[in-house]
Design an enzyme around this catalytic site. Structure first.
Site, PDB file in Angstrom:
ATOM      1  N   LYS A 127       0.817  -1.222   0.000  1.00  0.00           N
ATOM      2  CA  LYS A 127       0.000   0.000   0.000  1.00  0.00           C
ATOM      3  C   LYS A 127       0.849   1.270   0.000  1.00  0.00           C
ATOM      4  O   LYS A 127       0.394   2.314  -0.450  1.00  0.00           O
ATOM      5  CB  LYS A 127      -0.924   0.020   1.226  1.00  0.00           C
TER       6      LYS A 127
HETATM    7  C1  PLP Z   1      -4.161  -4.622   0.219  1.00  0.00           C
HETATM    8  C2  PLP Z   1      -3.342  -5.843   0.117  1.00  0.00           C
HETATM    9  C3  PLP Z   1      -3.578  -6.793  -0.886  1.00  0.00           C
HETATM   10  C4  PLP Z   1      -4.737  -6.686  -1.862  1.00  0.00           C
HETATM   11  O1  PLP Z   1      -4.661  -5.605  -2.769  1.00  0.00           O
HETATM   12  P1  PLP Z   1      -5.983  -5.132  -3.490  1.00  0.00           P
HETATM   13  O2  PLP Z   1      -5.562  -3.946  -4.286  1.00  0.00           O
HETATM   14  O3  PLP Z   1      -6.952  -4.785  -2.412  1.00  0.00           O
HETATM   15  O4  PLP Z   1      -6.463  -6.261  -4.327  1.00  0.00           O
HETATM   16  C5  PLP Z   1      -2.753  -7.899  -0.956  1.00  0.00           C
HETATM   17  N1  PLP Z   1      -1.762  -8.076  -0.070  1.00  0.00           N
HETATM   18  C6  PLP Z   1      -1.498  -7.200   0.910  1.00  0.00           C
HETATM   19  C7  PLP Z   1      -0.410  -7.478   1.858  1.00  0.00           C
HETATM   20  C8  PLP Z   1      -2.269  -6.036   1.026  1.00  0.00           C
HETATM   21  O5  PLP Z   1      -2.018  -5.169   2.007  1.00  0.00           O
END
Ligand code: PLP
Length: 491
Positions: A107
């Site tokens: 993120k």
């Molecule tokens: C948010 C997240 C995801 C999923 O990503 P999306 O964009 O919501 O599909 C996968 N792995 C981790 C560790 C995340 O924090």
């Protein structure tokens, strides 16, 4: 470049789309067309240069030099010179590590950039109100948003996370957050409940008016905001460029990307990269036991009438995958009435179905699969034993799904596996793949380091001993009150 709402209404500029987060009709903003850019044969300019080329194409009104500065500021907090390095796992498989930012999960790639985009967009739109960033998190977005927006003037951040639904490291990261403008509250419910609560707050005229009277407007740092999606397109290009530069693929050769998927933001960025001209063979959508997306890609029916499971890959524990709406908009040939109809079905009955032709179109690019908790643990252990590479549970879900995809299809296309979190962020579960783990995340992290030799990131060890500052827990029904209280001065 104009941005259209998936549910209709007036188009917006990029800056308006970013400031609003969600369109007045409740739809998500999508670009009116996909700009094509040339991927480069090699990594000449590195991450920052590619980021500039990709983002400028979507933000034509932003000064080139300003964008360059924003990108440099956003990614200087990453602890790797490549920002998102690529690691070779086998002849066909490469891991793209997206977790070298301050919160140890992918993120950061978007949320270190979003505050800069937000500030620039506020200036471009002449917005005079302060921006209240409201976030529902399954664990990782919350911390990344708090860290990204902390002490950013003219903003306030409130994060809701599911009580008992995040890992201990994730919880500690949030509740120890420092900063003048940050606020954290657990809610009694799961992530979908929290996300639905936040969406309802966004849709409430009453709350908007109450906040407006005090000089505030709401916006979103969730991946429904186009400003979240945009920075994620970049690493699809940089990883491709890296493979070309290393001679792992020929220029123009198609590759697969396999992505652990929750809200569909990460993998959708890959679809945008494909539409922009990146040579993509398949986008493989990996889920855990919450396999609503696997079923959707197989049958064309999205049905969230099913139990919600908590898993160790908690950031992809999801029933309602918001960003899918942007893909649906394309599958509907940009017919917003059709999207409204599907979303209405989802809201009222928890279900909608694609026509056969749209399903066939979908299957040309997407493949999907899911795995169990046991599969996840088995994969972590086996990959480490065979290659010495340690995966977090989300990455392991993707790895397991990818291996089965290869077994099923025989596809030998070079594949990039998106690794979305540092294994130490989920130290107890990862240790549990090798031996019985104790209760204490930090002791487990030490033990994990002892026999894997993989270093513990600094931001993890720093968590220990930080005071917990945010203690609130609220009922789902109290979320609206919890949002307005700090502004109306009752708190
Ligand atoms: C948010 C997240 C995801 C999923 O990503 P999306 O964009 O919501 O599909 C996968 N792995 C981790 C560790 C995340 O924090």
């Amino acid at each position: 470049m104009r941005y259209l709402s998936t549910r209709g209404g007036d188009p917006a500029s990029a800056a308006e789309a970013i400031v609003r987060g969600i369109s007045p009709s409740g739809g998500l903003y999508v670009p009116e067309s996909y700009p094509t850019i040339e991927w480069k044969n090699g990594v000449r300019g590195g991450y920052l240069a590619t980021a500039h080329r990709v983002m400028q194409a979507y933000l034509p009104e932003t000064e080139s030099s300003e964008l360059e500065q924003m990108i440099a500021a956003a990614y200087k907090s990453f602890d790797h010179a490549d920002v998102t390095p690529v690691v070779k796992l086998s002849e066909t498989e490469h891991v793209l590590e997206l977790w070298h930012g301050p919160t140890m999960a992918f993120k950061d790639v978007a949320l270190q950039m979003l505050p800069h985009l937000m500030r620039s967009s506020l200036r471009q739109t002449g917005e005079t109100k302060q921006v209240y960033i409201l976030v529902a998190t399954s664990g990782d977005t919350g911390k990344a948003a708090l860290e990204g927006f902390r002490d950013v003037e003219g903003t306030h951040v409130l994060v809701f996370y599911p009580h008992g639904g995040v890992s201990e490291a994730q919880r500690l990261q949030m509740v120890t957050q420092e900063g003048k403008n940050v606020d954290v509250c657990a809610v009694y419910g799961n992530f979908d409940d929290a996300q639905t609560g936040v969406k309802q707050i966004f849709a409430s005229k009453e709350i908007a008016e109450q906040l407006a009277e005090q000089g505030w407007r709401l916006s979103s740092a969730n991946s429904i905001n186009f400003g979240r999606l945009l920075p994620q397109i970049v690493y699809y290009f940089t990883s491709y460029e890296t493979l070309v530069a290393r001679g792992e693929i020929q220029p123009g050769e198609k590759v697969n990307f396999c992505v652990p998927t929750g809200n569909f933001g990460d993998i959708l960025a890959g679809e945008y990269a494909r539409r922009m001209g990146l040579p993509v063979n398949k986008l493989i959508c990996a889920s855990n036991r919450n396999n609503v997306l696997t079923d959707f890609f197989e049958s064309g029916v999205y049905d969230d009438n099913r139990p919600f499971y908590q898993s160790m890959s908690c950031s992809i524990d999801i029933l309602i995958s918001s960003n899918l709406e942007r893909l649906l908009f394309e599958l509907a040939n940009r017919d917003d009435a059709l999207v409204r109809e599907w979303m209405q079905g989802l809201k009222e009955k928890g279900i909608y179905a694609l026509p056969q032709s749209a399903l066939e179109e979908l299957k040309k690019t997407f493949s999907a699969g899911w795995c169990t908790e046991e599969d996840t643990l088995e994969t972590i252990k086996r990959v480490f034993d065979e290659t010495g590479y340690l995966m977090d549970p989300h990455t392991a879900v993707a790895q397991c799904v990818y291996e089965r995809y290869v077994d099923r299809t025989g596809d030998a296309t070079k594949t990039v596996l998106l690794s979305t979190a540092n294994p130490y962020k989920f130290a107890s579960d990862v240790l549990g793949a090798f031996e019985p783990a104790g209760k204490d995340d930090f002791q487990n992290a030490d033990r994990l380091k002892e026999f894997t030799g993989v270093p513990i990131p600094k931001s993890m060890s720093e968590l220990l001993g930080k005071p917990e500052r945010h203690h609130d827990v609220c009922a789902l029904t109290d979320m609206p009150k919890r949002v307005v209280e700090p502004i109306l001065g009752k708190k």
